[in-house]
Design an enzyme around this catalytic site. Structure first.
Site, mmCIF file in Angstrom:
data_model
loop_
_atom_site.group_PDB
_atom_site.id
_atom_site.type_symbol
_atom_site.label_atom_id
_atom_site.label_comp_id
_atom_site.label_asym_id
_atom_site.label_seq_id
_atom_site.Cartn_x
_atom_site.Cartn_y
_atom_site.Cartn_z
ATOM 1 N N SER A 130 0.828 -1.203 0.000
ATOM 2 C CA SER A 130 0.000 0.000 0.000
ATOM 3 C C SER A 130 0.861 1.251 0.000
ATOM 4 O O SER A 130 1.896 1.307 0.651
ATOM 5 C CB SER A 130 -0.925 0.027 1.217
ATOM 6 O OG SER A 130 -1.688 1.223 1.229
ATOM 7 N N LYS A 184 -4.447 -6.669 3.549
ATOM 8 C CA LYS A 184 -4.442 -5.585 2.555
ATOM 9 C C LYS A 184 -5.860 -5.321 2.046
ATOM 10 O O LYS A 184 -6.247 -4.167 1.806
ATOM 11 C CB LYS A 184 -3.520 -5.948 1.394
ATOM 12 C CG LYS A 184 -3.513 -4.939 0.241
ATOM 13 C CD LYS A 184 -3.125 -3.528 0.706
ATOM 14 C CE LYS A 184 -2.713 -2.608 -0.436
ATOM 15 N NZ LYS A 184 -3.673 -2.459 -1.511
ATOM 16 N N HIS A 187 -7.573 -3.341 4.657
ATOM 17 C CA HIS A 187 -6.996 -1.999 4.557
ATOM 18 C C HIS A 187 -7.704 -1.202 3.469
ATOM 19 O O HIS A 187 -8.111 -0.050 3.680
ATOM 20 C CB HIS A 187 -5.504 -2.109 4.240
ATOM 21 C CG HIS A 187 -4.870 -0.835 3.742
ATOM 22 N ND1 HIS A 187 -5.063 -0.362 2.453
ATOM 23 C CD2 HIS A 187 -4.042 0.055 4.343
ATOM 24 C CE1 HIS A 187 -4.396 0.768 2.296
ATOM 25 N NE2 HIS A 187 -3.764 1.042 3.428
ATOM 26 N N ASN A 188 -7.890 -1.816 2.301
ATOM 27 C CA ASN A 188 -8.538 -1.115 1.199
ATOM 28 C C ASN A 188 -10.001 -0.838 1.495
ATOM 29 O O ASN A 188 -10.544 0.193 1.086
ATOM 30 C CB ASN A 188 -8.407 -1.927 -0.087
ATOM 31 C CG ASN A 188 -7.011 -1.853 -0.678
ATOM 32 O OD1 ASN A 188 -6.064 -1.475 -0.002
ATOM 33 N ND2 ASN A 188 -6.878 -2.226 -1.933
ATOM 34 N N GLU A 191 -10.085 2.100 3.587
ATOM 35 C CA GLU A 191 -9.786 3.226 2.698
ATOM 36 C C GLU A 191 -11.052 3.699 1.972
ATOM 37 O O GLU A 191 -11.290 4.904 1.846
ATOM 38 C CB GLU A 191 -8.721 2.793 1.689
ATOM 39 C CG GLU A 191 -8.318 3.818 0.663
ATOM 40 C CD GLU A 191 -7.346 3.234 -0.350
ATOM 41 O OE1 GLU A 191 -7.606 3.371 -1.560
ATOM 42 O OE2 GLU A 191 -6.344 2.615 0.074
#
Length: 476
Positions: A130, A184, A187-188, A191
């Protein structure tokens, strides 16, 4: 004799090229290969002075340029392209070589590839990266998963390539199989929620209070100096301050149609499978989908006209309320994301260290923010934290923000401004803190039409009422 490279990078689009340059700048020899050789030539021509590169025109030459056991990062589009590259690459590899997928692959695909390559004695690492193109070059947040022994081989490289915060690299071993790509993915998802919340704050300031882009840029700059300090707040101010060739704010000329690559959808779908109430992230995904239906929205705008609110001058208290709503909703998004990772860790047997996850998200990545230090501390203790909102700091922060949060949601509803992330986050908060909610009626309804049974507060066991018979209650 030519010195062999430490690392190979396959796929030299922007992210792959910048990771290769990052490694070379850190002193590692980097072998380069791209299906279209012009990208390899361009990278070497423009940036060959940055370090030791070994360009190759074919896979055999690429693999031969690497020191054993070989370490190769694949940077191609997720899905079938990854499988195709692996299929082409494997015949050239030896036992113990390491293949790293550095793209945004679905974690179940990573699990499958891990097992397939293990059967061929090739070690596979799924590594979330990232930070975008800037992070890839200057230092991203890196989330590798697979075998710990394989990670030990790449650790000296990736921890040096990663962003550094307070002397700590933003990279750590996440867990087995697809754990790295899973983290990840979440995480996205966070986001997605973070960006949606920012756009809702922007919409309120613009639509209800009539602030123009430069004025809002100043507001976001001020917010960055407080609890909302984050990379996304920083670049929001930059985007709002940008003018185009006409001298007008660029943001006012951008089509209001958001795109997505799938990681947010994956996060929401997995939350449903795990039974985690991921309301903020899911609403952010739906908001992008609705924005993409621009033709339908233009048609609806004619049939269901929006009444522009009468101009209201924004007072400091009004902007503070929006700030509070943004901060409280942001806490909810992170709390839900970390709850999802907790559930996944238990479901898939990963033993995720969430304090370490928060630590490596403090730098390099898109959602880096000041309060990740607080999250790291919250999950760094020995006690099990059931929900981030219940930790003292975040509990107090949400309670303090609650009046402004409610005021903003009410204001938006009154004026017809869509705030799916703000409102769903508040509803989650209200539902979470209810000792007794309305689901008792829901269970009664389920029992009536489907004999699904219910439990009682005053007795153990499950019960069913014979609704369409004699109305008696039986224990089942």
């Amino acid at each position: 004799m030519t010195e062999l490279a430490d690392l190979g990078v396959m796929g030299l689009a922007v992210m792959g090229a910048n990771l290769a340059r990052n490694a070379a700048r850190k002193g590692f020899g980097v072998a380069l290969y791209n299906r279209h050789g012009d990208k390899t030539d361009t990278l070497v021509s423009e940036f060959g002075h940055e370090g030791r590169f070994s360009p190759a025109k074919d896979l055999a030459g690429f693999v031969a340029a690497l020191a054993k056991p070989r370490v190769i990062i694949i940077m191609v589009k997720a899905g079938k392209p990854v499988d195709d590259v692996i299929d082409d690459l494997v015949p050239h590899l030896d036992d113990g070589d390491i293949v790293i997928d550095g793209g945004n692959s679905l974690f179940t695909d990573t699990d499958r590839r891990f097992e397939t390559l293990k059967s061929k004695n090739i070690r596979f690492i799924g590594m979330g990266v990232s930070g975008g193109e800037e992070g890839a070059l200057e230092g991203p947040s890196m989330m590798p998963g697979g075998e710990r022994e394989a990670y030990a081989r790449i650790e000296p490289m990736v921890t040096k390539m990663a962003a550094q915060v307070d002397g700590t690299p933003c990279c750590t071993f996440i867990g087995p199989g697809g754990a790295g790509h899973y983290v990840k993915m979440v995480h996205n998802g966070i986001e997605y929620a973070d960006m949606q919340l920012i756009t809702e704050a922007y919409d309120l300031m613009k639509t209800v209070y009539g602030l123009d882009a430069p004025a809002m840029a100043d507001v976001f700059k001020q917010w960055k100096s407080g609890d909302l300090d984050s990379y996304l707040i920083e670049i929001t101010a930059a985007v709002l301050a940008k003018t185009d060739s006409t001298g007008h704010p660029l943001v006012d000329s951008i089509v209001d149609q958001a795109e997505q690559k799938g990681t947010g959808r994956w996060t929401a779908a997995n939350a449903l499978e795990l039974g985690v109430p991921l309301t903020g992230i899911t609403e952010a995904v739906f908001a992008r989908v609705l924005s993409s239906q621009r033709k339908l929205r233009l048609e609806a705008a004619k049939a269901l006209p929006f009444k522009q609110p009468a101009g209201r001058k924004a007072q400091a208290a009004d902007l503070d309320a929006i700030r509070d709503a943004l901060y409280a909703s942001k806490i909810v998004a992170y709390a839900q994301g970390f709850e999802q990772m907790t559930a996944a860790s238990q479901q898939y047997g990963w033993d995720l260290k969430l304090g370490e996850v928060a630590t490596i998200w403090r730098g390099g990545c898109i959602i880096r923010a000041r309060f990740l230090d607080r999250i790291r501390d919250a999950y760094g203790s020995e006690t099990t934290l059931s929900n981030l909102i219940l930790q003292d700091y975040f509990r107090d922060a949400v309670l303090k923000a609650e009046p402004g949060w409610r005021r903003v949601v009410s204001l938006a509803v009154e004026h017809g401004v869509a705030i799916p992330a703000f409102s769903s986050s508040l509803s989650y908060y209200d539902g979470l803190r209810r000792e007794r909610g309305p689901a008792n009626l829901l269970q009664g309804l389920r029992d009536y039409f489907g004999a699904h049974t219910y439990r009682r507060l005053d007795q153990e066991g499950s019960f069913h009422t014979r609704w369409s018979q004699d109305g008696s209650e039986v224990k089942v």
